[in-house]
Design a protein around this motif. Structure first.
Motif, mmCIF file in Angstrom:
data_model
loop_
_atom_site.group_PDB
_atom_site.id
_atom_site.type_symbol
_atom_site.label_atom_id
_atom_site.label_comp_id
_atom_site.label_asym_id
_atom_site.label_seq_id
_atom_site.Cartn_x
_atom_site.Cartn_y
_atom_site.Cartn_z
ATOM 1 N N GLY A 97 -9.031 -5.735 -8.808
ATOM 2 C CA GLY A 97 -8.869 -5.282 -7.593
ATOM 3 C C GLY A 97 -7.638 -5.885 -6.783
ATOM 4 N N LEU A 98 -7.142 -7.088 -7.170
ATOM 5 C CA LEU A 98 -5.933 -7.480 -6.495
ATOM 6 C C LEU A 98 -4.812 -6.916 -7.040
ATOM 7 C CD1 LEU A 98 -4.301 -9.792 -4.997
ATOM 8 C CD2 LEU A 98 -4.612 -11.289 -6.941
ATOM 9 N N LEU A 99 -4.870 -6.545 -8.374
ATOM 10 C CA LEU A 99 -3.907 -5.785 -8.972
ATOM 11 C C LEU A 99 -3.565 -4.513 -8.353
ATOM 12 C CD1 LEU A 99 -1.671 -5.647 -11.179
ATOM 13 C CD2 LEU A 99 -3.491 -4.909 -12.825
ATOM 14 N N VAL A 100 -4.630 -3.781 -8.056
ATOM 15 C CA VAL A 100 -4.457 -2.270 -7.355
ATOM 16 C C VAL A 100 -3.794 -2.561 -6.158
ATOM 17 C CG1 VAL A 100 -5.794 -0.557 -6.316
ATOM 18 C CG2 VAL A 100 -6.520 -1.325 -8.596
ATOM 19 N N LEU A 101 -4.222 -3.501 -5.237
ATOM 20 C CA LEU A 101 -3.559 -3.757 -3.962
ATOM 21 C C LEU A 101 -1.975 -4.245 -4.158
ATOM 22 C CD1 LEU A 101 -6.600 -5.733 -2.206
ATOM 23 C CD2 LEU A 101 -5.713 -3.325 -1.950
#
Length: 420
Positions: A97-101
């Motif tokens: 999720g952090l990577l997408v952001l």
């Protein structure tokens, strides 16, 4: 020892083992490990465009690569123990999720400073995926089985590595560097959805003391003291040092020196990734005939041939022909396809209860090596082929030395177990 017996001995239930079929494990490996080439390779054809668009010096542009790799390496020291404590699945979901952001932020960065910051966030979140993927192999398989599964997963990774520079070249020509980073965000979202829907937890027993300070220090010392770990981890770091020399430096050489367009450069990088995939196929065949150490011993010949070939091209009065440069590129990537699956499985093989820690330490060494390479390239690139040739030859010599000495003495995991 059968797979089911191995699972029972480590406390993994039959239901857990059945829930992760070999093809599911291989696809998960391909997607999770494939984040790394997608985040780097898809972006490579856009580097010269980025430098011009943001009016950034070469050192700052190289920092968008090397800072990502440094964050990738150092954060593994955190993600590894966290995954041993809380399990692989929750760490994967949060980090993806952090990577997408972070990928969305990078694609909209207003200047080089913000881009570097978002690339650091990308590297830190990507690290969790790679650490958990390597540890999952040890959760489910014995070392001699794990290296074959790792090789199969890396073959799938190679398919992504083939597509990434081709797509990156087309996106760079059509939409600039921002389009390339937006594509990274889309891929990260796909991986997140796959993990959420398909991949179960693979860690049978969480370690409640994995984050305990003295326990961390003791575990790290135990891993680092193991001669087999040191042999395989240094081999993996050296082969990635050569790979990163090509990743971080080749776009400027192929396009600025040899005159290729972004799309043509993407095609060259895709062909190199194809050589890597072929190497992983040969790795699986040689494992059956030669074992881990024998496969690496043979693979080092190709690494050395590629490095010395690139050096010869860089020292030629004419600057070396494109065909010979690409052939040397292929030879090194073929050798990389041998060393990576063997090295990654070999580094975590002796540590069934500390696979997260072992994967983190090996990944940290790999990333620190790449960071140093990136800093050097930022100063060394001079509009000629020479830095690429000298750098690749250096790492090829290191690979051959490690593969023919320390790996042969300490890399046989079955022999090491018998010696205990």
């Amino acid at each position: 020892m059968t797979g089911s017996t191995a699972h029972r001995e480590r406390g993994i239930t039959g239901a857990q083992a059945a829930a992760v079929a070999p093809h599911t494990a291989a696809l998960a490996l391909a997607l999770l490990l494939g984040l790394q080439p997608v985040i780097t390779d898809l972006y490579l054809p856009a580097l010269p465009l980025l430098a011009r668009d943001l009016a950034a010096p070469m050192s700052a542009v190289q920092l968008t690569m090397s800072a990502l790799i440094l964050a990738f390496g150092l954060s593994q020291l955190v993600w590894g123990p966290l995954s041993d404590r809380f399990g692989r699945r929750p760490i994967l979901l949060g980090s993806l999720g952090l990577l997408v952001l972070a990928s969305i932020g990078a694609s909209t960065a207003p200047d080089i400073g913000w881009l570097i910051a978002w690339r650091v966030a990308q590297g830190a979140s990507m690290a969790a995926a790679v650490v958990c993927a390597r540890a999952m192999v040890r959760d489910l398989y014995e070392p001699h089985q794990g290296v074959r599964v790792m090789s199969l997963g890396l073959s799938g990774l190679g398919g992504l590595a083939i597509a990434a520079p081709l797509l990156g070249g087309l996106l760079a020509m059509a939409g600039g560097w921002r389009a390339s980073l937006a594509a990274v965000a889309s891929f990260a979202l796909i991986v997140l959805l796959y993990v959420w829907r398909v991949l179960p937890e693979t860690l049978a027993t969480r370690n409640p003391r994995a984050l305990h300070g003295p326990t961390l220090v003791r575990n790290a010392r135990q891993v680092l003291a193991h001669p087999g770990f040191r042999a395989w981890a240094t081999l993996t770091a050296a082969t990635y040092g050569g790979l990163f020399t090509i990743l971080a430096g080749s776009s400027f050489v192929y396009m600025a020196v040899l005159g290729l367009t972004p799309a043509q450069y993407g095609l060259v990088m895709a062909s190199g990734s194809l050589a890597f995939v072929v190497g992983t196929f040969f790795c699986r065949r040689w494992l059956l005939r030669l074992g881990l150490t024998g496969a690496v011993r043979r693979g080092a010949c190709f690494s050395l041939a590629g490095g010395l070939g690139m050096l010869a091209c860089s020292l030629a009065p004419s600057g070396g022909s494109l065909a010979f440069v690409v052939a040397s590129h292929w030879l090194f990537f073929f050798g990389h396809g041998i060393h990576q699956p063997c090295g990654q499985a070999g580094a975590v093989g002796p540590f069934p209860q500390m696979a997260g820690m072992a994967a983190a330490l090996a990944g940290c060494l790999l990333a620190l090596t790449a960071f140093v390479v990136g800093l050097w390239l930022g100063q060394a690139l001079d509009g000629t082929l020479r830095p690429l040739g000298m750098g690749l030859a250096f790492w090829a010599a290191v690979i051959a030395t490690i593969a023919w000495t320390t790996v042969q003495r300490h890399g046989d995991m079955r022999r090491a177990e018998l010696a205990k």
